[in-house]
Write an enzyme that holds these catalytic residues in place. Structure first.
Site, PDB file in Angstrom:
ATOM      1  N   TYR A   1       0.899  -1.191   0.047  1.00  0.00           N
ATOM      2  CA  TYR A   1      -0.054  -0.013   0.026  1.00  0.00           C
ATOM      3  C   TYR A   1       0.849   1.485   0.092  1.00  0.00           C
ATOM      4  O   TYR A   1       0.589   2.145  -0.549  1.00  0.00           O
ATOM      5  CB  TYR A   1      -1.206   0.087   1.045  1.00  0.00           C
ATOM      6  CG  TYR A   1      -2.051   0.701   1.073  1.00  0.00           C
ATOM      7  CD1 TYR A   1      -2.967   0.525  -0.177  1.00  0.00           C
ATOM      8  CD2 TYR A   1      -2.832   1.576   2.000  1.00  0.00           C
ATOM      9  CE1 TYR A   1      -4.323   1.227  -0.412  1.00  0.00           C
ATOM     10  CE2 TYR A   1      -3.966   2.085   1.935  1.00  0.00           C
ATOM     11  CZ  TYR A   1      -4.557   1.963   0.514  1.00  0.00           C
ATOM     12  OH  TYR A   1      -5.758   2.740   0.505  1.00  0.00           O
TER      13      TYR A   1
ATOM     14  N   LYS B   1      -3.568   7.989   3.226  1.00  0.00           N
ATOM     15  CA  LYS B   1      -4.948   7.911   4.071  1.00  0.00           C
ATOM     16  C   LYS B   1      -4.521   8.113   5.432  1.00  0.00           C
ATOM     17  O   LYS B   1      -5.332   8.618   6.145  1.00  0.00           O
ATOM     18  CB  LYS B   1      -4.901   6.080   3.814  1.00  0.00           C
ATOM     19  CG  LYS B   1      -5.613   5.674   2.646  1.00  0.00           C
ATOM     20  CD  LYS B   1      -6.774   6.313   2.312  1.00  0.00           C
ATOM     21  CE  LYS B   1      -7.430   5.718   1.045  1.00  0.00           C
ATOM     22  NZ  LYS B   1      -8.947   6.591   0.583  1.00  0.00           N
TER      23      LYS B   1
END
Length: 254
Positions: free
Chosen positions: A153, A160
């Site tokens: 990720y 995020k």
């Protein structure tokens, strides 16, 4: 009477009917809301997808990196609804070089793109919609748990984490206007966004077995229900919160 009866909702990020945003728009309409959509790039595709909703919804162009489009968003939305009671931020993007295990080698330019589109745009969208939210309302963003470093990720995880922090500051600054700001942290789903992440199968293989409630990688409805609930009047005193809709994985060690 649905829980969004009479409310006016702006939903961003509808690209396919497999997206969380599409499920939010569909459920919002079923719960009584009037929905306006925004799209980026392939607007004709978004317009086709919009026709699959219970009621066709207008589609407006929105590039969150385009200041002119943000500045005119309120007036363009205002051509369809007199105000907004809810806004759904379902926008995220990171260049391929910022994902897939390339964390140490990603250039600042690509990191900056990820942060602009995936993090800063949450504030940009909320501010752009303020003129239509004079009676308060709710802003809901889609998140992926940023409390830990996930495989592949990489810089989207950092983006995020920034989104989670930005939501708290927005909750602080917009609360005086009666606007609640919350995030829904969904587990991994086989959306268009997920397919663009190199190595996404690592999530697919482990998540369902780790989730106490189990996890369906193709079911966007649970996350959509959380978004709709947060925009309803059933959460009048909740802001700055992250609601996890991930089968419980965030709560389990290992």
């Amino acid at each position: 009477m649905g829980i969004l009866e009479g409310k006016r909702i702006l939903v961003t990020g509808v690209l396919t009917d497999a997206s969380i945003a599409f499920s939010v728009a569909k459920l919002a309409q079923e719960e009584g809301a009037t929905v306006v959509l925004t799209g980026f790039g392939r607007l004709s595709l978004v317009e086709r997808i919009a026709k699959r909703l219970p009621e066709p919804a207008p589609v407006l162009e929105l590039d969150v990196q385009d200041t002119d489009q943000l500045d005119t968003l309120a007036s363009r939305v205002g051509e369809h609804v007199g105000g907004l009671d809810g806004v759904v931020h379902s926008i995220g993007f990171a260049p391929q070089t910022a994902l897939g295990g390339n964390f140490l080698n990603t250039s600042w330019e690509d990191v900056a793109t990820a942060l602009h589109v995936s993090t800063f745009s949450f504030k940009s969208l909320a501010v752009a919609c303020l003129p239509l939210m004079k009676e308060g309302g709710a802003v809901v963003g889609l998140d992926f748990d940023a409390s830990r470093a996930w495989p592949v990720y990489d810089w989207m995880g950092v983006a995020k984490a920034g989104l989670e922090s930005a939501s708290r500051y927005l909750a602080r600054d917009l609360g005086k206007q009666g606007i609640r700001v919350n995030l829904v942290a969904a587990g991994p789903l086989r959306t268009m966004a997920a397919k663009s992440i190199p190595g996404f199968k690592e999530f697919e293989e482990s998540w369902p077995s780790r989730a106490p409630l189990g996890w369906d990688l193709t079911d966007t409805v649970p996350a959509a229900k959380a978004c709709v609930a947060l925009m309803s009047d059933w959460f009048p005193a909740t802001t700055g919160e992250i609601v996890h809709v991930d089968g419980g994985v965030h709560a389990i060690g290992g």
